[in-house]
Design a protein around this motif. Structure first.
Motif, PDB file in Angstrom:
ATOM      1  N   GLN A  54      31.547  45.304  42.028  1.00 48.20           N
ATOM      2  CA  GLN A  54      31.006  45.044  43.665  1.00 48.20           C
ATOM      3  C   GLN A  54      30.039  46.019  43.905  1.00 48.20           C
ATOM      4  O   GLN A  54      29.084  45.724  44.826  1.00 48.20           O
ATOM      5  N   CYS A 103      37.592  40.900  52.032  1.00 45.50           N
ATOM      6  CA  CYS A 103      36.809  41.479  50.919  1.00 45.50           C
ATOM      7  C   CYS A 103      35.587  42.051  51.270  1.00 45.50           C
ATOM      8  O   CYS A 103      34.798  41.461  51.968  1.00 45.50           O
ATOM      9  N   HIS A 145      44.116  41.382  43.873  1.00 39.67           N
ATOM     10  CA  HIS A 145      42.827  41.269  44.549  1.00 39.67           C
ATOM     11  C   HIS A 145      41.741  41.890  43.826  1.00 39.67           C
ATOM     12  O   HIS A 145      40.636  41.531  43.290  1.00 39.67           O
ATOM     13  N   GLU A 146      42.009  43.367  43.627  1.00 42.93           N
ATOM     14  CA  GLU A 146      40.762  44.251  42.841  1.00 42.93           C
ATOM     15  C   GLU A 146      40.661  43.992  41.545  1.00 42.93           C
ATOM     16  O   GLU A 146      39.603  43.758  41.091  1.00 42.93           O
ATOM     17  N   HIS A 149      38.705  40.927  40.636  1.00 44.34           N
ATOM     18  CA  HIS A 149      37.186  41.248  40.443  1.00 44.34           C
ATOM     19  C   HIS A 149      36.627  41.399  39.220  1.00 44.34           C
ATOM     20  O   HIS A 149      35.500  41.196  38.975  1.00 44.34           O
TER      21      HIS A 149
HETATM   22 ZN    ZN Z   1      37.412  42.289  47.242  1.00 43.60          ZN
END
Ligand code: ZN
Length: 176
Positions: A54, A103, A145-146, A149
């Motif tokens: 991210q 997010c 969720h993480e 990524h």
């Molecule tokens: Zn996220």
């Protein structure tokens, strides 16, 4: 302070698989810098989790910072300021449950996603030591969720119906 720019949906690198981190990388100054930048960036953004891609670093590193008084978690393992390197999720058993996820890379949106609610998380810590934690409920959703990524997956890919992806404003109306 070194707050980095958080990449948003549409950036092609967010869709790539990130690289495993080696033990020598864990002990390197590069890792210390990365962890410091991720921490500064997550605190500034007031998020509960951030994955290295991210901020444009294609490495399998995730930072969690879920406050213990978040209203979802009762007892069990905590994810306050926790760095997970090369994390792997194993689903232990059902059931699945849905949460309205948000997010930092998908600003202004919320989406309803169902995920398994009992998982084990295996990872290395900053001392390159293998760790294992088990989670139930909301924290299992946060972990998945993480870690998505790191495989180039965003939660919006897992929203099953168009109606279940809404703007932040619509979401706030619904919950009130
Ligand atoms: Zn996220």
């Amino acid at each position: 302070m070194s707050v980095r720019k958080i990449l948003t949906v549409g950036t092609s690198s967010l869709r790539e698989r990130s690289e495993e981190v080696t033990k020598s990388q864990i002990r390197s100054p590069m890792m210390r810098r990365l962890v410091r930048d991720m921490t500064d960036t997550l605190l500034e953004a007031k998020g509960i989790g951030l994955a290295a891609p991210q901020i444009g670093e294609q490495l399998r590193v995730v930072l969690f910072d879920v406050p213990e008084d978040n209203g979802y978690v009762e007892g069990g393992e905590s994810l306050v300021r926790t760095i997970c390197i090369n994390p792997v999720v194993t689903v232990l058993d059902g059931p699945t449950a849905g949460y309205w996820e948000g997010c930092l890379s998908v600003p202004g949106k919320r989406g309803y996603v169902e995920r398994p609610q009992h998982i084990r998380l295996d990872f290395m810590d900053l001392a390159a030591k293998s760790r294992s934690m088990e989670f139930d409920g909301f924290l299992s959703t946060v972990c998945q969720h993480e870690i998505d990524h790191l495989d180039g997956v965003l939660y919006i890919d897992r929203v099953k119906e168009p109606d279940l992806l809404v703007s932040e404003a619509e979401f706030n109306e619904q919950v009130e």
